[in-house]
Write a protein that holds these residues in place. Structure first.
Motif, PDB file in Angstrom:
ATOM      1  N   SER A   1       0.826  -1.214   0.000  1.00 49.57           N
ATOM      2  CA  SER A   1       0.000   0.000   0.000  1.00 49.57           C
ATOM      3  C   SER A   1       0.860   1.264   0.000  1.00 49.57           C
ATOM      4  O   SER A   1       0.491   2.271  -0.608  1.00 49.57           O
TER       5      SER A   1
ATOM      6  N   LEU B   1       1.882   2.466  -3.556  1.00 51.69           N
ATOM      7  CA  LEU B   1       0.874   2.829  -4.550  1.00 51.69           C
ATOM      8  C   LEU B   1       1.194   4.165  -5.212  1.00 51.69           C
ATOM      9  O   LEU B   1       0.999   4.333  -6.416  1.00 51.69           O
ATOM     10  N   SER B   2       1.692   5.116  -4.416  1.00 53.18           N
ATOM     11  CA  SER B   2       2.013   6.429  -4.986  1.00 53.18           C
ATOM     12  C   SER B   2       3.138   6.333  -6.004  1.00 53.18           C
ATOM     13  O   SER B   2       3.120   6.998  -7.047  1.00 53.18           O
TER      14      SER B   2
ATOM     15  N   PHE C   1       1.716   4.536  -9.316  1.00 57.80           N
ATOM     16  CA  PHE C   1       0.870   5.375 -10.171  1.00 57.80           C
ATOM     17  C   PHE C   1       1.478   6.755 -10.439  1.00 57.80           C
ATOM     18  O   PHE C   1       0.882   7.564 -11.140  1.00 57.80           O
TER      19      PHE C   1
ATOM     20  N   THR D   1       1.945   9.388  -8.489  1.00 54.12           N
ATOM     21  CA  THR D   1       1.284  10.567  -7.919  1.00 54.12           C
ATOM     22  C   THR D   1       2.242  11.442  -7.132  1.00 54.12           C
ATOM     23  O   THR D   1       2.006  12.643  -6.967  1.00 54.12           O
TER      24      THR D   1
ATOM     25  N   THR E   1      -5.713   8.381  -0.052  1.00 55.70           N
ATOM     26  CA  THR E   1      -4.931   9.399  -0.764  1.00 55.70           C
ATOM     27  C   THR E   1      -4.921   9.146  -2.261  1.00 55.70           C
ATOM     28  O   THR E   1      -5.013  10.091  -3.067  1.00 55.70           O
ATOM     29  N   LEU E   2      -4.862   7.892  -2.662  1.00 46.50           N
ATOM     30  CA  LEU E   2      -4.853   7.559  -4.083  1.00 46.50           C
ATOM     31  C   LEU E   2      -6.168   7.949  -4.749  1.00 46.50           C
ATOM     32  O   LEU E   2      -6.174   8.569  -5.822  1.00 46.50           O
TER      33      LEU E   2
ATOM     34  N   LEU F   1      -6.836  10.995  -8.008  1.00 43.32           N
ATOM     35  CA  LEU F   1      -6.833  10.231  -9.250  1.00 43.32           C
ATOM     36  C   LEU F   1      -6.384  11.078 -10.436  1.00 43.32           C
ATOM     37  O   LEU F   1      -5.841  10.551 -11.414  1.00 43.32           O
TER      38      LEU F   1
ATOM     39  N   ILE G   1      -2.542  10.888 -11.353  1.00 41.53           N
ATOM     40  CA  ILE G   1      -1.930   9.644 -11.808  1.00 41.53           C
ATOM     41  C   ILE G   1      -1.215   9.865 -13.131  1.00 41.53           C
ATOM     42  O   ILE G   1      -1.765  10.452 -14.066  1.00 41.53           O
TER      43      ILE G   1
ATOM     44  N   THR H   1       2.436   4.434 -14.520  1.00 45.83           N
ATOM     45  CA  THR H   1       1.510   3.338 -14.237  1.00 45.83           C
ATOM     46  C   THR H   1       1.734   2.172 -15.190  1.00 45.83           C
ATOM     47  O   THR H   1       1.748   1.009 -14.761  1.00 45.83           O
TER      48      THR H   1
END
Length: 207
Positions: free
Chosen positions: A163, A166-167, A170, A172, A185-186, A190, A193, A198
């Motif tokens: 987890s 994830l940033s 993608f 972010t 936060t993801l 969105l 992104i 990604t």
């Protein structure tokens, strides 16, 4: 010296004389056992194995440093320094020495609070504790940890680590250290992104 002190001192002298220091040294330094029997063939095989493992350990160490919130070079330090020491004190040839994802996750909050110096100090203290446990032969304590506890902790750590990445996956650029916080936060960002990050991250994960 009185007769009582002399009688008390005699057993201790016999105890020290009965210790086989050569056998004890060979037990504590396993390199003294296998080095006299080491051959060129074994050296070439070890070099090939070390090169293969190094190709995995280098990027892995860098990734674990990022998980811990440290600069990439700290991952390289922890990846190769332990191997040199294990050459002298190691007793199992099948063990992979170096940083792990769980250790990186556990040290990450302390890195945020104290920086890289805190990580170095914590690693040193941990090494001292492990050294003392090894000298006192307290490895059997691990047998008291039940498998469900270890499996649960490992699974939770895997979800937690995934987890927090994830940033990065993608693109972010937003930092989050908790599972729920990372997911929230993801979804709240969105629009940030990055397509190519990604696609590249997804391609690497599929492989």
């Amino acid at each position: 010296m009185s007769s009582e002190e002399h009688l008390t001192d005699v057993p201790s002298r016999k105890t020290f004389k009965s210790i086989n220091y050569k056998k004890l040294l060979r037990k504590r330094l396993p390199i003294l056992q296998w080095l006299p029997e080491y051959t060129v063939t074994k050296c070439l095989q070890d070099a090939l194995a070390g090169f293969s493992v190094g190709l995995t350990e280098v990027p892995q160490g860098i990734a674990y440093a990022v998980v811990a919130g440290l600069e990439p070079q700290y991952g390289l330090y922890s990846a190769f320094l332990g191997c040199f020491l294990y050459t002298l004190f190691g007793s199992c040839k099948d063990v992979n020495i170096g940083p792990t994802a769980i250790m990186a996750m556990m040290i990450q909050p302390h890195v945020e609070k104290f920086g890289a110096d805190g990580a170095i100090l914590l690693s040193f203290i941990t090494g001292c504790i492990v050294f003392i446990l090894g000298v006192l032969n307290l490895g059997f304590v691990v047998q008291f940890f039940s498998y469900p506890v270890i499996a649960g902790f490992t699974s939770a750590a895997a979800v937690q680590i995934a987890s927090t990445q994830l940033s990065s996956l993608f693109g972010t650029g937003l930092k989050s250290n908790e599972f729920i916080d990372a997911v929230v936060t993801l979804f709240e960002n969105l629009d940030k992104i990055t397509l190519w990050d990604t696609l590249l991250g997804g391609r690497i994960e599929i492989k």
